[in-house]
Design a protein around this motif. Structure first.
Motif, PDB file in Angstrom:
ATOM      1  N   ALA A 192      46.705  40.023  26.040  1.00 19.81           N
ATOM      2  CA  ALA A 192      46.688  39.256  27.286  1.00 19.81           C
ATOM      3  C   ALA A 192      46.756  40.153  28.516  1.00 19.81           C
ATOM      4  N   GLU A 193      47.506  41.246  28.437  1.00 20.34           N
ATOM      5  CA  GLU A 193      47.647  42.135  29.590  1.00 20.34           C
ATOM      6  C   GLU A 193      46.385  42.942  29.855  1.00 20.34           C
ATOM      7  N   ASN A 194      45.749  43.429  28.793  1.00 18.33           N
ATOM      8  CA  ASN A 194      44.615  44.330  28.975  1.00 18.33           C
ATOM      9  C   ASN A 194      43.299  43.603  29.182  1.00 18.33           C
ATOM     10  N   ILE A 195      43.326  42.291  29.161  1.00 19.52           N
ATOM     11  CA  ILE A 195      42.119  41.526  29.444  1.00 19.52           C
ATOM     12  C   ILE A 195      41.781  41.558  30.934  1.00 19.52           C
ATOM     13  N   LEU A 196      42.771  41.930  31.770  1.00 21.02           N
ATOM     14  CA  LEU A 196      42.604  41.804  33.220  1.00 21.02           C
ATOM     15  C   LEU A 196      41.678  42.852  33.823  1.00 21.02           C
ATOM     16  N   GLY A 197      41.716  44.108  33.327  1.00 16.93           N
ATOM     17  CA  GLY A 197      40.952  45.175  33.957  1.00 16.93           C
ATOM     18  C   GLY A 197      39.483  44.847  34.176  1.00 16.93           C
ATOM     19  N   PRO A 198      38.728  44.516  33.135  1.00 20.62           N
ATOM     20  CA  PRO A 198      37.311  44.182  33.321  1.00 20.62           C
ATOM     21  C   PRO A 198      37.093  42.909  34.140  1.00 20.62           C
ATOM     22  N   LEU A 199      38.132  42.083  34.289  1.00 22.21           N
ATOM     23  CA  LEU A 199      37.991  40.817  35.025  1.00 22.21           C
ATOM     24  C   LEU A 199      38.402  40.937  36.487  1.00 22.21           C
ATOM     25  N   LYS A 200      38.617  42.162  36.973  1.00 20.94           N
ATOM     26  CA  LYS A 200      39.122  42.319  38.336  1.00 20.94           C
ATOM     27  C   LYS A 200      38.231  41.623  39.367  1.00 20.94           C
ATOM     28  N   SER A 201      36.947  41.901  39.343  1.00 17.54           N
ATOM     29  CA  SER A 201      36.054  41.293  40.342  1.00 17.54           C
ATOM     30  C   SER A 201      35.986  39.784  40.172  1.00 17.54           C
ATOM     31  N   THR A 202      36.085  39.320  38.908  1.00 17.81           N
ATOM     32  CA  THR A 202      36.075  37.875  38.653  1.00 17.81           C
ATOM     33  C   THR A 202      37.302  37.213  39.252  1.00 17.81           C
ATOM     34  N   LEU A 203      38.460  37.803  39.041  1.00 12.70           N
ATOM     35  CA  LEU A 203      39.701  37.243  39.586  1.00 12.70           C
ATOM     36  C   LEU A 203      39.690  37.255  41.113  1.00 12.70           C
ATOM     37  N   ILE A 204      39.199  38.351  41.695  1.00  8.73           N
ATOM     38  CA  ILE A 204      39.129  38.429  43.160  1.00  8.73           C
ATOM     39  C   ILE A 204      38.228  37.327  43.710  1.00  8.73           C
ATOM     40  N   LYS A 205      37.117  37.071  43.024  1.00  7.63           N
ATOM     41  CA  LYS A 205      36.177  36.053  43.494  1.00  7.63           C
ATOM     42  C   LYS A 205      36.694  34.639  43.247  1.00  7.63           C
ATOM     43  N   GLU A 206      37.120  34.354  42.037  1.00  5.22           N
ATOM     44  CA  GLU A 206      37.501  32.984  41.673  1.00  5.22           C
ATOM     45  C   GLU A 206      38.812  32.541  42.318  1.00  5.22           C
ATOM     46  N   LEU A 207      39.737  33.490  42.496  1.00  5.65           N
ATOM     47  CA  LEU A 207      41.042  33.148  43.083  1.00  5.65           C
ATOM     48  C   LEU A 207      41.093  33.422  44.577  1.00  5.65           C
ATOM     49  N   ASP A 208      40.015  34.004  45.117  1.00  6.72           N
ATOM     50  CA  ASP A 208      39.912  34.299  46.555  1.00  6.72           C
ATOM     51  C   ASP A 208      41.068  35.194  47.013  1.00  6.72           C
ATOM     52  N   ILE A 209      41.165  36.368  46.400  1.00  6.26           N
ATOM     53  CA  ILE A 209      42.247  37.292  46.717  1.00  6.26           C
ATOM     54  C   ILE A 209      41.657  38.654  47.063  1.00  6.26           C
ATOM     55  N   ASN A 210      42.518  39.576  47.569  1.00  9.46           N
ATOM     56  CA  ASN A 210      42.071  40.936  47.875  1.00  9.46           C
ATOM     57  C   ASN A 210      42.555  41.906  46.799  1.00  9.46           C
ATOM     58  N   ASN A 211      42.257  43.195  47.001  1.00 11.28           N
ATOM     59  CA  ASN A 211      42.608  44.197  45.990  1.00 11.28           C
ATOM     60  C   ASN A 211      44.114  44.320  45.794  1.00 11.28           C
ATOM     61  N   ALA A 212      44.871  44.237  46.895  1.00 10.40           N
ATOM     62  CA  ALA A 212      46.323  44.355  46.794  1.00 10.40           C
ATOM     63  C   ALA A 212      46.904  43.174  46.008  1.00 10.40           C
ATOM     64  N   GLN A 213      46.350  41.970  46.228  1.00 11.96           N
ATOM     65  CA  GLN A 213      46.832  40.800  45.486  1.00 11.96           C
ATOM     66  C   GLN A 213      46.465  40.893  44.000  1.00 11.96           C
ATOM     67  N   TYR A 214      45.295  41.469  43.705  1.00 12.94           N
ATOM     68  CA  TYR A 214      44.976  41.720  42.306  1.00 12.94           C
ATOM     69  C   TYR A 214      45.992  42.695  41.700  1.00 12.94           C
ATOM     70  N   GLY A 215      46.391  43.703  42.507  1.00 10.33           N
ATOM     71  CA  GLY A 215      47.421  44.627  42.045  1.00 10.33           C
ATOM     72  C   GLY A 215      48.713  43.907  41.706  1.00 10.33           C
ATOM     73  N   ALA A 216      49.017  42.823  42.471  1.00 12.80           N
ATOM     74  CA  ALA A 216      50.218  42.031  42.178  1.00 12.80           C
ATOM     75  C   ALA A 216      50.094  41.339  40.825  1.00 12.80           C
ATOM     76  N   ILE A 217      48.907  40.776  40.536  1.00 15.90           N
ATOM     77  CA  ILE A 217      48.697  40.141  39.221  1.00 15.90           C
ATOM     78  C   ILE A 217      48.772  41.181  38.110  1.00 15.90           C
ATOM     79  N   SER A 218      48.131  42.325  38.322  1.00 18.89           N
ATOM     80  CA  SER A 218      48.084  43.365  37.308  1.00 18.89           C
ATOM     81  C   SER A 218      49.464  43.907  36.977  1.00 18.89           C
ATOM     82  N   SER A 219      50.344  43.967  37.982  1.00 15.22           N
ATOM     83  CA  SER A 219      51.667  44.559  37.780  1.00 15.22           C
ATOM     84  C   SER A 219      52.760  43.514  37.604  1.00 15.22           C
ATOM     85  N   ALA A 220      52.390  42.218  37.568  1.00 19.59           N
ATOM     86  CA  ALA A 220      53.406  41.160  37.517  1.00 19.59           C
ATOM     87  C   ALA A 220      54.268  41.251  36.263  1.00 19.59           C
TER      88      ALA A 220
END
Length: 539
Positions: A71-99
């Motif tokens: 579940a944790e390592n599925i996020l890396g390749p999905l970074k651009s998808t998460l940024i687009k679908e959740l309408d977030i920036n790179n720092a917010q993706y960093g928050a999801i990645s490090s949560a």
């Protein structure tokens, strides 16, 4: 007997009545007696476990973290998808990645000590439940395209994802009794890399399997449920083994102490017996956090100087697919496949590296060697246009050797198994603080770089690994001086020393108050920094 002694020696009293002037000293002596007689209270001494049991323990132990790792390592390749679908920036993706790492800035210490005190079986079940619930909540966030829900699920998952890795470390250390640990830890790392490989390689296909991108989060949630069922099996299997095979716990030691105090009370008249019995009852249920003062000084030295190292590697692993996409113009799917190559060679090499430690030693030498390889990888991927596949192949060799020297060394630095969960917890707490801090720094550096490129991020990674190269050489010198070279010795030479009775505790394996104060202060500072950065960039 402890009850026959005062702070200055035995005090005669009338007709067998003994006055104890210092209960704490008595309690410490009783605890020492418990430790020395613990083996004699089992049914019979056994040097080793049957290989059938060790095989089952190995299979179940390494499988405990399958779901959380996937579940944790599925996020890396999905970074651009998460940024687009959740309408977030790179720092917010960093928050999801490090949560998942955020709650594990402190929790591994509490959880690790809980494993030592109450037992691994209950701890692993609790972790699996949190992981499954967190995966479900995070997947539900994809149905609503809600950043906060996805983030909340990752945080809940974090309550179990790191502590369950400590469960694996303790299970392997117990069933293999410090023999062949390098190999089994390497095998655990190897299988973990295989799970990461599968996660990275299947992330985009799962997203594209239907019109709903959230399947890339729901399928890992299903895997977490299967992992929970497997953990239930291990719980039943381990608890059904004979008593002599059960892992020693702090609670069991306190129970033996209480039993002996009761026997003393029956055989002698002790002043204020009710107070002693009451105190023993409380201590049998309440953990004693003074164990923190018994953490060896060499371990504190290593963990405090390794502050950002694991975070840099984890940060690169989470970003490498996106780095390849930006620097090489690859599609998301090709970038995901290319980044997944990093996990291939460790599947084969990690057990071989662990076996090398068992047969030849030289654990700390690999710290500097691995750092040099990482520096080469960062420069090739970030500052050149060479084929990314070649860079990721080289990175896979570094991944095979990255954490293993430390994981295989910790049981040697800390020979007392009832403290092993705690020190692994401290190790993971430092690493998770580093992961949060590095993820936030990397996201911010990318946001302030013109064009959103990764040049400044890569330069930061190179600087940190350059420091670790020097530290590896430093550890090797200190090992010979303060640990008697146990991190350099092979397993065969160490066992020969044990048989000859030459394995007394070295100064590096003993606690030191200044080291404890500095270590705990540094950990507290890192926790505060990690939480402040996380709150700044996630709200």
């Amino acid at each position: 007997m402890a009850s026959d002694m005062t702070a200055s020696g035995p005090v005669p009293a009338k007709e067998g009545v003994v006055v104890t002037s210092n209960f704490h000293e008595s309690e410490e002596k009783n605890q020492a007696r418990v430790d020395s007689h613990d083996a004699s209270d089992t049914e019979e001494p056994h040097e080793d476990f049957p290989w059938t049991w060790k095989t089952v323990a190995l299979c179940c132990g390494v499988a405990l973290s399958f779901g959380s790792s996937f579940a944790e390592n599925i996020l890396g390749p999905l970074k651009s998808t998460l940024i687009k679908e959740l309408d977030i920036n790179n720092a917010q993706y960093g928050a999801i990645s490090s949560a998942t790492s955020l709650v594990n800035t402190v929790l591994p210490i509490i959880g690790g000590y809980g494993l030592d005190y109450y037992g691994v079986e209950w701890g692993s079940m609790t972790c699996s439940i949190f992981i499954f619930i967190g995966a479900i909540v995070s997947a539900a966030g994809s149905n609503q395209d809600t950043f906060s829900l996805v983030l909340a699920g990752r945080i809940i998952m974090g309550f179990g994802s790191t502590v369950i890795e400590t469960c694996t470390s303790k299970i392997l250390a117990h069933w293999f009794q410090h023999r062949g640990l390098g190999f089994v830890y390497g095998l655990d790392l190897s299988i973990g890399k295989l799970i990461v490989l599968i996660a990275k390689a299947t992330a985009i296909p799962m997203r594209d399997a239907s019109s709903f991108w959230g399947w890339s989060l729901w399928i890992p949630a299903i895997v977490c449920f299967a992992n929970l069922l497997q953990n239930m099996f291990y719980f039943w299997w381990a608890r059904s083994r004979p008593e002599w095979t059960h892992m020693p716990t702090g609670q069991k030691a306190k129970g033996l102490e209480k039993k002996r105090l009761r026997e003393q009370a029956n055989n002698q008249v002790i002043t204020d017996t009710a107070s002693v019995t009451s105190r023993a009852s409380w201590t049998s249920y309440i953990p004693d956090w003074r164990v923190l003062t018994r953490v060896p000084r060499f371990f504190w030295l290593v963990v405090c100087t390794q502050i950002l190292q694991a975070g840099v590697v984890g940060g690169f692993n989470g970003l490498n697919a996106d780095i390849i996409r930006l620097t090489r113009g690859s599609t998301e799917q090709i970038a995901g496949y290319t980044s997944a190559v990093q996990q291939v060679i460790p599947v084969i090499c990690a057990p071989l590296v662990g076996a090398y430690f068992d047969f030849f030693g030289h654990r700390m030498l690999f710290v500097s060697l691995t750092s040099a390889i990482w520096i080469l990888v960062y420069c090739l991927i970030g500052f050149s246009k060479v084929n990314a596949l070649g860079g990721m192949v080289i990175a896979s060799f570094a991944s095979a050797m990255n954490a293993l020297p430390f994981i295989a060394s910790i049981p040697l630095m800390v020979p007392n198994q009832t403290e092993l969960g705690l020190v692994f917890g401290i190790w993971k707490a430092f690493n998770n603080c580093a992961s949060v801090i590095v993820d936030m720094i990397a996201g911010k550096l990318q946001d302030i770089t013109p064009g959103g490129t990764y040049e400044r991020v890569i330069a930061f990674f190179v600087a940190v690994k350059g420091l670790e190269f020097c530290l590896g050489l430093f550890y090797g010198l200190l090992d010979r001086k303060y640990l008697g070279g146990i991190l350099t010795l092979s397993e065969m030479k160490r066992l020969v020393l044990e048989r000859e009775g030459k394995t007394e505790l070295h100064i590096g394996q003993k606690p030191g108050k200044p080291f404890t104060i500095v270590g705990l202060s540094m950990l507290l500072s890192l926790v505060i920094i990690a939480w402040v950065l996380f709150i700044m960039f996630s709200i």
